[in-house]
Design a protein around this motif. Sequence first.
Motif, PDB file in Angstrom:
ATOM      1  N   SER A 150       1.050  -0.879  -0.101  1.00 11.15           N
ATOM      2  CA  SER A 150       0.053   0.184   0.116  1.00 11.15           C
ATOM      3  C   SER A 150       1.095   1.894   0.157  1.00 11.15           C
ATOM      4  O   SER A 150       0.179   2.304   0.520  1.00 11.15           O
ATOM      5  CB  SER A 150      -1.321  -0.227   0.943  1.00 11.15           C
ATOM      6  N   ARG A 151       1.643   1.252   0.358  1.00 12.26           N
ATOM      7  CA  ARG A 151       3.276   2.394  -0.141  1.00 12.26           C
ATOM      8  C   ARG A 151       3.652   2.743  -1.608  1.00 12.26           C
ATOM      9  O   ARG A 151       4.307   1.983  -2.078  1.00 12.26           O
ATOM     10  CB  ARG A 151       4.469   2.751   1.122  1.00 12.26           C
ATOM     11  N   TRP A 152       3.156   4.069  -2.310  1.00 17.09           N
ATOM     12  CA  TRP A 152       2.311   4.668  -1.327  1.00 17.09           C
ATOM     13  C   TRP A 152       1.006   4.498  -1.982  1.00 17.09           C
ATOM     14  O   TRP A 152       0.871   5.470  -3.734  1.00 17.09           O
ATOM     15  CB  TRP A 152       3.011   5.674  -1.131  1.00 17.09           C
ATOM     16  N   VAL A 153      -0.286   4.569  -2.096  1.00 18.80           N
ATOM     17  CA  VAL A 153      -1.410   4.586  -2.643  1.00 18.80           C
ATOM     18  C   VAL A 153      -1.156   5.888  -2.623  1.00 18.80           C
ATOM     19  O   VAL A 153      -2.054   7.292  -3.929  1.00 18.80           O
ATOM     20  CB  VAL A 153      -2.418   4.005  -1.905  1.00 18.80           C
ATOM     21  N   SER A 154      -1.526   6.816  -1.078  1.00 20.69           N
ATOM     22  CA  SER A 154      -1.236   8.440  -1.700  1.00 20.69           C
ATOM     23  C   SER A 154      -0.014   9.217  -1.834  1.00 20.69           C
ATOM     24  O   SER A 154       1.288   8.553  -1.715  1.00 20.69           O
ATOM     25  CB  SER A 154      -2.023   9.248  -0.391  1.00 20.69           C
ATOM     26  N   SER A 155       0.547  10.559  -2.306  1.00 21.04           N
ATOM     27  CA  SER A 155       1.098  11.039  -2.062  1.00 21.04           C
ATOM     28  C   SER A 155       1.917  12.107  -1.383  1.00 21.04           C
ATOM     29  O   SER A 155       1.532  11.921  -0.127  1.00 21.04           O
ATOM     30  CB  SER A 155       0.968  12.104  -3.617  1.00 21.04           C
TER      31      SER A 155
END
Length: 350
Positions: free
Chosen positions: A174-179
Motif C-alpha cells: 500500500s506504500r504509497w497509494v497517497s502522495s
Amino acid sequence: MTTPQADAEERAMRRALELAASVGPQVLPNPRVGCVLLAPDGSGVAEAAHRGAGTPHAEAAALALAGTAARDATAIVTLEPCNHTGRTGPCAQALLDAGVRRVVFAQDDPNPQAAGGGETLRAGGVEVASGLLADEARALNPAWSRAMELGRPFVTWKLATTLDGRSAAADGTSRWVSSLAARRDTHRLRALSDTMLVGTGTVIEDDPRLTVRAADEAPLERQPLRVVMGERDLDPGRRIFDEAVVGGSLHLRTRDPRAALAALWERERRHVFLEGGPTLAAAFLRAGLVDEVVAYVAPMLLGDGRAAVGELGIESIAAALHLDVTDVRVLEPAAPGEDTNLRITMRGTA
C-alpha cells in the motif's frame, strides 16, 4: 444604519476571533475562545485568549489584565461565558464580580454543563447580547461544537484510495497509494484532533507509530492520544505503545464503536481521527458514527486489491450511503515524479 457602539463591538469581536484563532488546536478538550474588553468610550481595555485546559479562560485572563478598569466595561467574547466550575471558576460570575456593564458573545455554549452564562449575567443586572458573528465563532471550533451537541467525540474518517476504491494492491502493498503531499496534509489534519484511532489489525499488520510530524518528519511537540480498539492481545513492543512518544497510548478492548467513543468521551477526548483499516471504518459507518470523511484520491487504477472500506450491508443502489461534499482540493506534487492527488472532504453519516 449601524451605530458607533455597534461598529466598535463588531470590530472587537473580529479581534476576539483573531485572538482565539491564533492559539491553535492544542486547547482541546476545551474550545478556542477570545475576549476583548472595551471601555465605555469604545476604546480597548484588555484582550486575551484561552490557552488550554487548566489555564485561565479568555474572560478571566482579560479581567486580570484590566484590573479595576474592567468596571463598567463591555466584554466581547466569542463564546457564551461559562456557568460552571471545572478546572477554573465560572466566567459569568467573574464578569459579575468585576462590575462589567455589558457582555456581547457570539456563539451560544453547546456544552450543557457550561451553558447558561448569559442568563446568569442578565439575572445579575448585566446587559447581554448574543449572536454577533456567531457563524464565524462556530467555525473556530467545528469539531468541539458538534461533539458537545452529540455528547460524544466528533469522528473524522481519513482514507487513501485509488480511483477504483482500493487502499492496497492484491499483494498487500500500500506504500504509497497517497502522495507525499497528501501524507503531509494528513499530518496537518491529525494535528487538529486529540485522538488517533486504529484497530488491532492495523497495529499487527502495519505497526504504525501514529504520531503527528512536520514536513521534515520531526514530531510535533503536541501529540494526540494514540488509541487501538479491538479484543486481540497485542505485542507491547509495537510502536503505538512507545512510552517515549508524548501524548500517551491506550488499548480499548472492545469492537463496539459506541463503547469506544463513550470511553474516550469519559477521558475528555473530543475529536477522533479514524485511520484504521476497512473493517474498523465499516464498523463506524454501519453504526452511523462518522461525522466527516476526508478522502485522498490518487489517479491510479489497481483493478484488484483491498477495498478502502469493508462490508456495509448495502445490497442495492437505492440503499447506498450518500455523503455531502463540502470541499475539494488539488494537492500538487511535493516531490518529482509523484502523482497529483485530490483531497475530498465530506459530511458523514451522523
